[in-house]
Design a protein around this motif. Structure first.
Motif, PDB file in Angstrom:
ATOM      1  N   LEU A  81       0.829  -1.207   0.000  1.00 39.51           N
ATOM      2  CA  LEU A  81       0.000   0.000   0.000  1.00 39.51           C
ATOM      3  C   LEU A  81       0.862   1.256   0.000  1.00 39.51           C
ATOM      4  O   LEU A  81       0.537   2.246  -0.669  1.00 39.51           O
ATOM      5  N   ILE A  82       1.957   1.233   0.752  1.00 36.45           N
ATOM      6  CA  ILE A  82       2.857   2.391   0.790  1.00 36.45           C
ATOM      7  C   ILE A  82       3.494   2.607  -0.575  1.00 36.45           C
ATOM      8  O   ILE A  82       3.592   3.746  -1.057  1.00 36.45           O
ATOM      9  N   ALA A  83       3.923   1.522  -1.218  1.00 41.11           N
ATOM     10  CA  ALA A  83       4.515   1.628  -2.559  1.00 41.11           C
ATOM     11  C   ALA A  83       3.504   2.212  -3.550  1.00 41.11           C
ATOM     12  O   ALA A  83       3.858   3.036  -4.407  1.00 41.11           O
ATOM     13  N   ALA A  84       2.226   1.790  -3.426  1.00 40.78           N
ATOM     14  CA  ALA A  84       1.183   2.307  -4.320  1.00 40.78           C
ATOM     15  C   ALA A  84       0.954   3.796  -4.093  1.00 40.78           C
ATOM     16  O   ALA A  84       0.765   4.560  -5.039  1.00 40.78           O
ATOM     17  N   GLU A  85       0.984   4.224  -2.820  1.00 39.80           N
ATOM     18  CA  GLU A  85       0.806   5.643  -2.513  1.00 39.80           C
ATOM     19  C   GLU A  85       1.951   6.480  -3.068  1.00 39.80           C
ATOM     20  O   GLU A  85       1.747   7.566  -3.598  1.00 39.80           O
ATOM     21  N   LYS A  86       3.166   5.947  -2.965  1.00 36.07           N
ATOM     22  CA  LYS A  86       4.328   6.696  -3.462  1.00 36.07           C
ATOM     23  C   LYS A  86       4.279   6.863  -4.968  1.00 36.07           C
ATOM     24  O   LYS A  86       4.864   7.801  -5.516  1.00 36.07           O
ATOM     25  N   ALA A  87       3.600   5.941  -5.642  1.00 36.64           N
ATOM     26  CA  ALA A  87       3.509   6.010  -7.098  1.00 36.64           C
ATOM     27  C   ALA A  87       2.512   7.066  -7.559  1.00 36.64           C
ATOM     28  O   ALA A  87       2.511   7.463  -8.726  1.00 36.64           O
ATOM     29  N   GLN A  88       1.674   7.540  -6.629  1.00 37.25           N
ATOM     30  CA  GLN A  88       0.687   8.564  -6.971  1.00 37.25           C
ATOM     31  C   GLN A  88       1.378   9.922  -7.098  1.00 37.25           C
ATOM     32  O   GLN A  88       2.389  10.186  -6.451  1.00 37.25           O
ATOM     33  N   PRO A  89       0.833  10.818  -7.935  1.00 38.69           N
ATOM     34  CA  PRO A  89       1.423  12.163  -8.050  1.00 38.69           C
ATOM     35  C   PRO A  89       1.410  12.883  -6.714  1.00 38.69           C
ATOM     36  O   PRO A  89       0.489  12.715  -5.914  1.00 38.69           O
ATOM     37  N   VAL A  90       2.439  13.684  -6.456  1.00 36.21           N
ATOM     38  CA  VAL A  90       2.515  14.465  -5.231  1.00 36.21           C
ATOM     39  C   VAL A  90       1.411  15.518  -5.222  1.00 36.21           C
ATOM     40  O   VAL A  90       1.123  16.143  -6.238  1.00 36.21           O
ATOM     41  N   SER A  91       0.766  15.691  -4.075  1.00 42.67           N
ATOM     42  CA  SER A  91      -0.250  16.734  -3.957  1.00 42.67           C
ATOM     43  C   SER A  91       0.376  18.073  -4.309  1.00 42.67           C
ATOM     44  O   SER A  91       1.506  18.363  -3.930  1.00 42.67           O
ATOM     45  N   THR A  92      -0.346  18.892  -5.035  1.00 43.92           N
ATOM     46  CA  THR A  92       0.251  20.129  -5.517  1.00 43.92           C
ATOM     47  C   THR A  92       0.204  21.265  -4.515  1.00 43.92           C
ATOM     48  O   THR A  92       1.066  22.134  -4.524  1.00 43.92           O
ATOM     49  N   LEU A  93      -0.814  21.283  -3.657  1.00 39.05           N
ATOM     50  CA  LEU A  93      -0.992  22.446  -2.783  1.00 39.05           C
ATOM     51  C   LEU A  93      -1.383  22.039  -1.375  1.00 39.05           C
ATOM     52  O   LEU A  93      -2.226  21.174  -1.182  1.00 39.05           O
ATOM     53  N   ARG A  94      -0.746  22.672  -0.416  1.00 40.68           N
ATOM     54  CA  ARG A  94      -1.140  22.495   0.991  1.00 40.68           C
ATOM     55  C   ARG A  94      -1.412  23.881   1.558  1.00 40.68           C
ATOM     56  O   ARG A  94      -0.534  24.750   1.548  1.00 40.68           O
ATOM     57  N   SER A  95      -2.648  24.101   1.989  1.00 42.58           N
ATOM     58  CA  SER A  95      -2.997  25.358   2.643  1.00 42.58           C
ATOM     59  C   SER A  95      -2.758  25.209   4.140  1.00 42.58           C
ATOM     60  O   SER A  95      -3.192  24.222   4.739  1.00 42.58           O
ATOM     61  N   VAL A  96      -2.064  26.155   4.726  1.00 38.30           N
ATOM     62  CA  VAL A  96      -1.805  26.108   6.160  1.00 38.30           C
ATOM     63  C   VAL A  96      -2.568  27.224   6.845  1.00 38.30           C
ATOM     64  O   VAL A  96      -2.780  28.294   6.282  1.00 38.30           O
ATOM     65  N   SER A  97      -2.994  26.961   8.056  1.00 40.04           N
ATOM     66  CA  SER A  97      -3.716  27.966   8.834  1.00 40.04           C
ATOM     67  C   SER A  97      -2.728  28.970   9.421  1.00 40.04           C
ATOM     68  O   SER A  97      -1.505  28.759   9.386  1.00 40.04           O
ATOM     69  N   ASN A  98      -3.254  30.043   9.987  1.00 37.59           N
ATOM     70  CA  ASN A  98      -2.382  31.035  10.635  1.00 37.59           C
ATOM     71  C   ASN A  98      -1.589  30.402  11.779  1.00 37.59           C
ATOM     72  O   ASN A  98      -0.419  30.711  11.985  1.00 37.59           O
ATOM     73  N   ASP A  99      -2.255  29.523  12.549  1.00 34.97           N
ATOM     74  CA  ASP A  99      -1.572  28.869  13.665  1.00 34.97           C
ATOM     75  C   ASP A  99      -0.444  27.966  13.169  1.00 34.97           C
ATOM     76  O   ASP A  99       0.645  27.926  13.752  1.00 34.97           O
ATOM     77  N   GLU A 100      -0.707  27.218  12.087  1.00 34.83           N
ATOM     78  CA  GLU A 100       0.337  26.355  11.521  1.00 34.83           C
ATOM     79  C   GLU A 100       1.476  27.196  10.966  1.00 34.83           C
ATOM     80  O   GLU A 100       2.650  26.874  11.155  1.00 34.83           O
ATOM     81  N   PHE A 101       1.120  28.287  10.293  1.00 36.37           N
ATOM     82  CA  PHE A 101       2.147  29.133   9.688  1.00 36.37           C
ATOM     83  C   PHE A 101       3.029  29.787  10.745  1.00 36.37           C
ATOM     84  O   PHE A 101       4.213  30.046  10.508  1.00 36.37           O
ATOM     85  N   ALA A 102       2.446  30.048  11.915  1.00 41.43           N
ATOM     86  CA  ALA A 102       3.218  30.667  12.998  1.00 41.43           C
ATOM     87  C   ALA A 102       4.431  29.814  13.372  1.00 41.43           C
ATOM     88  O   ALA A 102       5.466  30.346  13.779  1.00 41.43           O
ATOM     89  N   MET A 103       4.322  28.494  13.204  1.00 41.63           N
ATOM     90  CA  MET A 103       5.422  27.589  13.545  1.00 41.63           C
ATOM     91  C   MET A 103       6.553  27.644  12.523  1.00 41.63           C
ATOM     92  O   MET A 103       7.697  27.357  12.840  1.00 41.63           O
ATOM     93  N   ILE A 104       6.221  28.008  11.271  1.00 37.88           N
ATOM     94  CA  ILE A 104       7.222  27.956  10.197  1.00 37.88           C
ATOM     95  C   ILE A 104       7.360  29.304   9.500  1.00 37.88           C
ATOM     96  O   ILE A 104       7.729  29.370   8.330  1.00 37.88           O
TER      97      ILE A 104
END
Length: 259
Positions: A81-104
């Motif tokens: 299952l992990i090998a199958a997931e790795k074969a999938q295209p990488v997600s293009t976008l990750r939206s982060v919240s203000n709280d998450e962004f505060a960490m980075i």
């Protein structure tokens, strides 16, 4: 800025959900916190795993199999299952919240996030220190936070972005966001003093403005930003650049502007 598409539940997500639910049936008090502890993962990383946002590398996969005491057939299923997931295209976008962004939000986080994708990067802390001219402590801390947030994964000694792009909430007044922009503008000042003209482009112009057209101007700038990123990303990427288009009033309104 764009909307993140919700990823459908994967078979790998279902695999770990089944394990969690089986444990909970045996012990109704069994929690996700306990499951994360038993897998030697943080709760944030477990959330990413359960929701298909994190695909473990070989070492982590082996560790999870040992910690869960999986039967050979279950371990084989997990690896498939992990090998199958790795074969999938990488997600293009990750939206982060203000709280998450505060960490980075310190500038080196996004610099590292992009640096690890460039040609010739050797996936060492020393290279991050040399290329970004930051301390080893800064580099190690920033990389650890990127991994903790699920934006970067570590696979067999290599650092891999989990997404091709990261976006933050737009048009939301935030001191964290203001500080990030201050830092990025500061990087432009550093480049102005350090880099040759043929390796940078810093221009400015002053003009009278009708503020009623500001919304349209912002849209044009957003479209330009995307086109520029697509252009600079073509071919072998070897450096990390920052584009800061600054459309700001230099006159002071009697009504005030800060929100």
């Amino acid at each position: 800025m764009g909307n993140t598409q919700i990823k459908k539940t994967s078979e790998l997500s279902n695999f770990f959900n089944e394990i969690f639910l089986n444990r909970r049936r045996k012990n109704p008090k069994y929690s996700m916190r306990a499951f994360a502890r038993d897998l030697s993962l943080t709760q944030g990383r477990l959330w990413e795993l359960i929701h298909g946002r994190y695909i473990p590398g070989t070492k982590v996969t082996e560790r999870i199999a040992d910690l869960l005491k999986l039967a050979p057939e279950d371990k084989s299923r997990m690896q498939t299952l992990i090998a199958a997931e790795k074969a999938q295209p990488v997600s293009t976008l990750r939206s982060v919240s203000n709280d998450e962004f505060a960490m980075i939000s310190d500038w080196e986080h996004m610099a590292i996030f992009n640096l690890i994708s460039t040609k010739g990067f050797d996936h060492t802390i020393g290279t991050i220190v040399d290329r970004l001219q930051i301390s080893q402590l800064q580099a190690e801390g920033a990389l650890a936070r990127l991994i903790e947030s699920g934006l970067v994964t570590e696979e067999e000694g290599r650092y891999v972005p989990s997404y091709t792009n990261v976006s933050t909430p737009n048009e939301v007044p935030s001191e964290v966001m203001r500080e990030f922009h201050r830092q990025m503008i500061g990087r432009s000042v550093t480049s102005l003093q350090r880099d040759s003209v043929d390796s940078r482009s810093i221009t400015s112009m002053v003009f009278p403005a009708n503020v009623k057209n500001l919304a349209k101007a912002k849209k044009i700038i957003a479209e330009f930003n995307v086109r520029m990123a697509e252009l600079m990303d073509k071919g072998d990427t070897t450096e990390v650049y920052s584009l800061a288009v600054q459309l700001v009033p230099i006159t002071v309104s009697t009504e005030g502007r800060m929100q």
